[in-house]
Design a protein around this motif. Structure first.
Motif, PDB file in Angstrom:
ATOM      1  N   ASP A 262     -19.191  -8.800   6.223  1.00 34.87           N
ATOM      2  CA  ASP A 262     -19.078  -9.074   4.801  1.00 34.87           C
ATOM      3  C   ASP A 262     -20.471  -8.926   3.988  1.00 34.87           C
ATOM      4  N   SER A 263     -20.723  -8.120   3.191  1.00 37.70           N
ATOM      5  CA  SER A 263     -21.990  -7.891   2.759  1.00 37.70           C
ATOM      6  C   SER A 263     -22.341  -8.795   1.269  1.00 37.70           C
ATOM      7  N   ASN A 264     -21.187  -9.674   1.167  1.00 36.82           N
ATOM      8  CA  ASN A 264     -21.277 -10.892   0.182  1.00 36.82           C
ATOM      9  C   ASN A 264     -21.763 -12.132   0.851  1.00 36.82           C
ATOM     10  N   SER A 265     -21.920 -12.159   2.045  1.00 37.11           N
ATOM     11  CA  SER A 265     -22.279 -12.988   2.966  1.00 37.11           C
ATOM     12  C   SER A 265     -23.880 -13.148   3.374  1.00 37.11           C
ATOM     13  N   ASP A 266     -24.420 -14.008   3.742  1.00 34.05           N
ATOM     14  CA  ASP A 266     -25.879 -14.021   3.815  1.00 34.05           C
ATOM     15  C   ASP A 266     -26.395 -13.358   4.954  1.00 34.05           C
ATOM     16  N   ASP A 296     -13.581 -17.469  -0.361  1.00 36.10           N
ATOM     17  CA  ASP A 296     -14.019 -18.856  -0.765  1.00 36.10           C
ATOM     18  C   ASP A 296     -15.565 -19.197  -0.700  1.00 36.10           C
ATOM     19  N   THR A 297     -16.063 -18.129   0.223  1.00 32.90           N
ATOM     20  CA  THR A 297     -17.720 -18.299   0.424  1.00 32.90           C
ATOM     21  C   THR A 297     -18.533 -18.066  -1.077  1.00 32.90           C
ATOM     22  N   LEU A 298     -17.825 -17.693  -1.857  1.00 32.29           N
ATOM     23  CA  LEU A 298     -18.642 -16.874  -3.129  1.00 32.29           C
ATOM     24  C   LEU A 298     -19.390 -17.763  -3.995  1.00 32.29           C
ATOM     25  N   PRO A 299     -18.386 -18.916  -4.605  1.00 34.33           N
ATOM     26  CA  PRO A 299     -18.968 -19.824  -5.257  1.00 34.33           C
ATOM     27  C   PRO A 299     -20.201 -20.874  -4.461  1.00 34.33           C
ATOM     28  N   PHE A 300     -19.987 -20.843  -3.199  1.00 38.67           N
ATOM     29  CA  PHE A 300     -21.143 -21.617  -2.370  1.00 38.67           C
ATOM     30  C   PHE A 300     -22.397 -20.550  -2.451  1.00 38.67           C
ATOM     31  N   HIS A 301     -22.207 -19.436  -2.295  1.00 43.17           N
ATOM     32  CA  HIS A 301     -23.157 -18.428  -2.082  1.00 43.17           C
ATOM     33  C   HIS A 301     -24.088 -18.185  -3.353  1.00 43.17           C
ATOM     34  N   LYS A 302     -23.410 -18.270  -4.423  1.00 36.46           N
ATOM     35  CA  LYS A 302     -23.973 -18.315  -5.590  1.00 36.46           C
ATOM     36  C   LYS A 302     -24.917 -19.382  -5.972  1.00 36.46           C
ATOM     37  N   ARG A 303     -24.687 -20.431  -5.166  1.00 37.36           N
ATOM     38  CA  ARG A 303     -25.611 -21.732  -5.324  1.00 37.36           C
ATOM     39  C   ARG A 303     -26.566 -21.735  -4.389  1.00 37.36           C
ATOM     40  N   GLY A 304     -26.825 -20.862  -3.423  1.00 37.68           N
ATOM     41  CA  GLY A 304     -28.042 -20.673  -2.558  1.00 37.68           C
ATOM     42  C   GLY A 304     -27.426 -21.314  -0.989  1.00 37.68           C
TER      43      GLY A 304
END
Length: 359
Positions: A262-266, A296-304
């Motif tokens: 997933d390229s939206n992951s770290d 469900d990872t996105l809201p956390f990823h956006k917060r670092g």
């Protein structure tokens, strides 16, 4: 389930051909490799690598194998069983087949989770994160469930899954065996393991998200209700700064398991996922596809927060009858998933805990 940012039908057909070719290429060696097992040794703690294995009800612990023999090594005694996850998924589907908001099945799924964590509830380590979401279907009372296993190190590892089913599909026989049920069961079985094994690393939080699915049409304001709420809450109370890594499970029971990158992951977490798969002899379970997912990872990823979405979005055949495979259809049933794929996923998740504790 999650929503891919983009994937064309041609990409899906090419990927399906690649998966079939990979199956033909690797089936014979894998079959031969599972003929024998090395002798048992004491089981490793969570601070040691998790050995790979086939599914077995009474496994033995291997000695450290040579790298080329890793794929055939049996799992350690202290492990999470794919067979147990599969059987627990059947139990969940029996009591809560349809789990959309406000349904009896949704309430039954909540009770199923709570009942399996009664000891943690008694000790004050089960948190019910209740909130009201504004949706296209009106106000919905939703609840995330957070089970906490305290560790000795200052920090938190979060493992997550959503447990509800798709609201727009409430009028068909959609049960989400792969999409929500098996991942909920995976987390429950990991919890059973953590309950009986001392945790000398970071605290581990198991999060059962409500409201991942869209109510009408997937979009920024109509999806990820539970994770958006919890990320905002943890950002306000300071919890989010303590998270060392967030590993999400979504659609990981597919018989033909092929986990997306997933390229939206770290990027660092994707590298850790690949290492966890290689360490446990499951490197071939990680796809070469680079697919951006909205989950469900996105809201956390956006917060670092360092996040990784462990997901196999390409689920089932892609033909005129199944343009999107089994995803969000009445064919997402228990017979489409396997204990072996769940074993692979469990091995990878347990090794992710080990690797995150080494950071």
């Amino acid at each position: 389930m999650t929503h891919p940012t983009s994937r064309t039908p041609t990409q899906m057909r090419v990927r399906w051909f690649t998966v079939l070719l990979a199956v033909v290429t690797f089936t014979l060696p894998a079959t031969l490799a599972c003929k024998s097992a090395p002798p048992a040794t004491p089981a490793p703690a969570l601070s040691s690598p998790v050995a790979p294995s086939p599914v077995a009800p009474s496994p033995v612990t291997p000695s450290l194998p040579e790298p080329q023999a890793q794929a055939s090594a049996p799992k350690p005694v202290n492990h999470v069983s794919g067979t147990d996850i599969y059987n627990l998924t059947k139990q969940l589907l029996a009591v809560a087949p349809k789990r959309f908001y406000g349904s009896p099945g949704h309430a039954a799924a909540e009770k199923f989770i709570k009942d399996h964590f009664a000891p943690e509830d008694k000790d004050g380590h089960l948190e019910i994160d209740a909130f009201t979401a504004t949706t296209p279907a009106g106000l919905q009372s939703l609840r995330n469930y957070i089970v906490k296993f305290p560790g000795k190190k200052d920090g938190i590892i979060v493992l997550g899954s959503h447990y509800e089913t798709n609201y727009p599909l409430k009028d068909i026989a959609f049960v989400g065996a792969n999409d929500g049920a098996c991942t909920t069961s995976l987390l429950i079985e990991i919890g059973q393991y953590l309950r009986t094994h001392p945790n000398n690393g970071y605290s581990v939080y198991l999060v059962f998200f409500d409201g991942e699915e869209a109510v009408k049409e997937w979009g920024p304001s109509d999806s990820l209700y539970g994770s958006r709420h919890l990320a905002a809450k943890w950002s306000q109370d300071g919890t989010i700064s303590k998270i060392k890594g967030f590993v999400l499970a979504d659609m990981i029971g597919d018989k033909n398991l092929d986990i997306d990158q997933d390229s939206n992951s770290d990027p660092g977490m994707i590298a850790l996922l690949k290492k966890a798969a290689a360490d446990t002899g499951h490197a071939s379970a990680i796809s070469k596809d680079d697919t951006p997912m909205e989950d469900d990872t996105l809201p956390f990823h956006k917060r670092g927060v360092p996040v990784v979405d462990v997901i196999d979005y390409d689920y089932g055949p892609h033909d005129n009858a199944h343009p999107d495979g089994y995803h969000h259809t009445a064919e997402d049933t228990i017979d489409k998933i396997s204990a072996q794929s769940l074993q692979t996923s469990a091995d990878i998740f347990m090794q992710m805990i080990v690797l995150l504790n080494q950071r």
